[in-house]
Design a protein around this motif. Structure first.
Motif, short mmCIF file in Angstrom:
data_model
loop_
_atom_site.label_atom_id
_atom_site.label_comp_id
_atom_site.label_asym_id
_atom_site.label_seq_id
_atom_site.Cartn_x
_atom_site.Cartn_y
_atom_site.Cartn_z
N LYS A 92 96.68 21.32 -21.68
CA LYS A 92 97.46 20.96 -22.86
C LYS A 92 98.40 19.81 -22.56
CE LYS A 92 96.18 23.95 -26.07
NZ LYS A 92 95.65 23.52 -27.40
N GLU A 93 99.06 19.84 -21.43
CA GLU A 93 100.03 18.79 -21.10
C GLU A 93 99.33 17.46 -20.83
OE1 GLU A 93 102.40 20.29 -17.94
OE2 GLU A 93 103.53 21.66 -19.24
N THR A 94 98.13 17.52 -20.27
CA THR A 94 97.38 16.28 -20.05
C THR A 94 97.01 15.64 -21.39
OG1 THR A 94 96.48 17.24 -18.02
CG2 THR A 94 95.38 15.29 -18.91
N ILE A 95 96.60 16.46 -22.36
CA ILE A 95 96.29 15.94 -23.69
C ILE A 95 97.53 15.29 -24.31
CG2 ILE A 95 95.67 16.61 -26.04
CD1 ILE A 95 93.26 16.69 -24.33
N LYS A 99 98.08 11.24 -25.37
CA LYS A 99 98.49 10.78 -26.70
C LYS A 99 99.69 9.85 -26.62
CE LYS A 99 96.98 14.88 -29.26
NZ LYS A 99 97.43 16.02 -30.10
N SER A 100 100.63 10.13 -25.69
CA SER A 100 101.83 9.30 -25.58
C SER A 100 101.53 7.92 -25.00
CB SER A 100 102.87 10.00 -24.69
OG SER A 100 102.40 10.11 -23.35
N CYS A 101 100.35 7.74 -24.42
CA CYS A 101 99.98 6.44 -23.84
C CYS A 101 99.47 5.45 -24.88
CB CYS A 101 98.90 6.63 -22.77
SG CYS A 101 99.45 7.54 -21.31
N LYS A 102 99.42 5.87 -26.13
CA LYS A 102 98.86 5.02 -27.17
C LYS A 102 99.63 3.72 -27.32
CE LYS A 102 97.60 5.10 -32.07
NZ LYS A 102 97.59 5.91 -33.32
N ASN A 103 100.97 3.75 -27.22
CA ASN A 103 101.81 2.57 -27.42
C ASN A 103 102.35 2.02 -26.10
OD1 ASN A 103 101.56 2.82 -30.25
ND2 ASN A 103 103.20 4.35 -30.28
N CYS A 118 92.08 11.09 -18.43
CA CYS A 118 90.71 11.25 -18.95
C CYS A 118 89.81 11.94 -17.92
CB CYS A 118 90.13 9.89 -19.32
SG CYS A 118 90.92 9.11 -20.75
N ASP A 119 89.95 11.56 -16.67
CA ASP A 119 89.14 12.21 -15.63
C ASP A 119 89.48 13.69 -15.51
OD1 ASP A 119 87.94 9.81 -15.17
OD2 ASP A 119 89.07 9.34 -13.34
N SER A 120 90.76 14.03 -15.62
CA SER A 120 91.17 15.43 -15.53
C SER A 120 90.61 16.25 -16.69
CB SER A 120 92.70 15.52 -15.51
OG SER A 120 93.13 16.87 -15.53
N ILE A 121 90.68 15.68 -17.91
CA ILE A 121 90.14 16.39 -19.09
C ILE A 121 88.63 16.54 -18.97
CG2 ILE A 121 89.82 16.22 -21.58
CD1 ILE A 121 92.53 14.76 -21.67
N ALA A 122 87.95 15.49 -18.57
CA ALA A 122 86.49 15.55 -18.45
C ALA A 122 86.08 16.54 -17.37
CB ALA A 122 85.94 14.15 -18.15
N ARG A 156 86.27 7.31 -23.52
CA ARG A 156 86.35 7.38 -22.06
C ARG A 156 86.09 8.80 -21.57
NH1 ARG A 156 91.11 3.46 -19.93
NH2 ARG A 156 90.18 4.19 -18.00
N ILE A 157 86.59 9.78 -22.32
CA ILE A 157 86.37 11.17 -21.90
C ILE A 157 84.90 11.53 -22.01
CG2 ILE A 157 86.83 13.57 -22.55
CD1 ILE A 157 89.66 12.69 -23.31
N ILE A 158 84.26 11.18 -23.13
CA ILE A 158 82.85 11.52 -23.33
C ILE A 158 81.98 10.78 -22.32
CG2 ILE A 158 80.92 11.40 -24.93
CD1 ILE A 158 82.97 13.53 -25.61
#
Length: 548
Positions: A92-95, A99-103, A118-122, A156-158
């Protein structure tokens, strides 16, 4: 200045009011809120790291050069440790961090924050899918969280999940879930819509958002999402359903995607067309400014026939390749789908007979084992286009083979007033041939079983007798129709030679008049015959209102 190398290297200029120094930070990552937290850290006040501020603080500390060179335990090392040890170990915290990296571009990219998240989520998603026994119940647990990310991070995740060997059907389901969230209108069913022409009652494709959470993106962003999702789709047929490809094709046409992308989707649909549904092929004829200027009824059709024609061409190309590899395709199922589609679009009064004919003939002759579906489509077209000429009706009926019609279809066609007379005769003839063939197949079997089933001989003889009577009735009926057809043909030729129209009552009266001539005595004089003819002509004009 003791903790920030960036500020220490600046040549500070006194302010105009001589009350201090003015410092302007250009493109500072994280904004004023992040700078306020850094000020607290520099002056020894307690600060709390969390998933919402850790990425901005890591980028801002790198911007200000808050490294160990200026002080031990500086902000770069603290944020890096929290990010690596705490954040990346939690799903959850990685997600949230991602999201905060968008800007925070390009800082978050250069510091590998996005890549590591992304690597951690994948890794977590692919590991769960590979070790869980009940994949059917667990494979979608991460779809909702990943669908909240932007398209760049999602890609990137997919891509990383693909590299790790995740099954194509799982990747396809995740892409489908993402598309339904970010592309409003994916689930809109078009089978119940009916509308023709342009104007007050024109067909309009309303884009609805069926999800609870509203997603507001512009047309350009929608187009970008569609193009990226199509590029992510697995190449295996089991990855995504044919229905989803058709939904993406409709959305690509709505948002004016590139012709290359639309062609790619048409090709993918053609490769798995046997799994499609006739209602899914009902692609509305979306209008643009150039299309709206065309006043031809052919361009005002409700459905886009050209797209389906191209899909059929891709299907035939793919089938030819599979036949070279000695693999069977679902040609029979595709013929049923096409006939059902033709029956749906035949209701459109603006559909030209040429487009209908070309689409119906796109499949080879041996693709249809039964022509009942094609007959239903032709009959629907004739019913929706009552002003067709006799030539066009014959041209349309030539599409079907009367020998491949079932008994019910033959019975319906024999009583169908919309069909040309020649087609009705062909239907009756084919029905007669079928009955004769059935009798020929029945008689040898009855002769073989005569010794074993002597008690059933009377009933069998009755059945044969009834079949023969029915056959004789069909022969008589067909002979009458052929006779009527020949008479109509001769009358039509006479009318075309004289270049005038003669009504049916005058033709009947002329036959009666000729019968009077044949019975007249041979010794009558020419004057009396002329008097009789003029009298009968006057009588016919006086009695004209009483004739039917």
């Amino acid at each position: 200045m003791s903790k920030c190398g960036y500020i220490a290297r600046l040549e500070l200029q006194p302010s105009i009011s001589n009350l201090g120094y003015d410092l302007k930070l250009e493109n500072f990552p994280g904004g004023s809120e992040t700078f306020e937290i850094i000020l607290k850290f520099c002056y020894g006040l307690p600060i709390a790291f969390n998933p919402n501020n850790i990425a901005p603080l890591r980028c801002a500390s790198e911007f200000l050069d808050m490294s160990e060179e200026y002080e031990d335990g500086n902000l770069i090392s603290k944020t890096e440790a929290f990010l690596t040890l705490v954040i990346l170990s939690s799903w959850k915290e990685t997600i949230t961090v991602l999201k905060s990296c968008k800007n925070l571009s390009p800082w978050a990219e250069n510091l590998q924050i996005v890549r590591r998240c992304c690597d951690s989520i994948a890794w977590k998603a692919s590991r769960e899918n590979s070790t869980t026994e009940d994949i059917a119940n667990r494979q979608g647990w991460w779809f909702d969280d990943v669908a909240t990310l932007g398209i760049d991070h999602f890609m990137r995740i997919i891509t990383t999940i693909k590299v790790k060997g995740t099954k194509p059907e799982i990747i396809g389901k995740c892409i489908m879930h993402y598309a339904k969230k970010w592309l409003p209108g994916m689930d809109v069913e078009l089978e119940g819509l009916r509308g023709y022409g342009y104007g007050k009652h024109e067909l309009q494709f309303s884009i609805l958002n069926a999800g609870k959470e509203e997603v507001s993106v512009g047309q350009k962003e929608q187009r970008t999402i569609i193009e990226n999702l199509v590029n992510l789709l697995p190449h295996q047929d089991e990855g995504v359903s044919c229905k989803f490809f058709l939904q993406m094709l409709k959305m690509a046409m709505v948002y004016n995607a590139s012709p290359a992308l639309i062609s790619e989707l048409e090709k993918r649909v053609g490769m798995m067309l046997e799994d499609a549904n006739a209602n899914d092929l009902l692609i509305p004829n979306y209008k643009n400014e150039d299309h709206a200027k065309l006043n031809s009824p052919e361009h005002n059709t409700m459905h886009n026939i050209d797209v389906v024609q191209r899909i059929m061409d891709y299907f035939l190309m793919h089938e030819q390749q599979q036949q070279q590899k000695q693999q069977n395709m679902g040609k029979t199922n595709v013929s049923k789908i096409l006939d059902n589609y033709l029956a749906e679009v035949a209701r459109d009064p603006n559909l030209s007979i040429t487009k209908f004919q070309v689409l119906a003939e796109s499949l080879p002759e041996n693709a249809r084992t039964c022509h009942d579906g094609l007959y239903r489509a032709i009959d629907t077209y004739l019913k929706s286009h009552p002003s067709l000429s006799e030539h066009d009706r014959r041209r349309l009926c030539k599409l079907m083979n009367c020998e491949k019609l079932s008994l019910d279809a033959c019975t319906h066609a024999a009583q169908n007033d919309r069909l040309p007379l020649r087609t009705v005769v062909q239907v009756l003839f084919s029905e007669q041939v079928k009955m004769r063939t059935a009798m020929q197949e029945t008689e040898p079997a009855l002769q073989c079983d005569n010794s074993e089933q002597g008690d059933t001989q009377p009933s069998t003889s009755i059945e044969i007798k009834n079949l023969r009577e029915e056959l004789e009735n069909v022969k008589t009926r067909m002979a009458e129709l052929q006779k009527d057809y020949s008479e109509l043909q001769r009358e039509y030729e006479k009318l075309s030679n004289k270049h005038k129209i003669v009504s049916s009552w005058s033709l009947g009266w002329r036959k009666i008049k000729n019968s009077f001539h044949s019975k007249a005595d041979a010794d009558e004089t020419g004057n009396r015959r002329q008097t009789f003819n003029s009298t009968s002509r006057r009588t016919s004009f006086r009695r004209r209102p009483s004739l039917p």
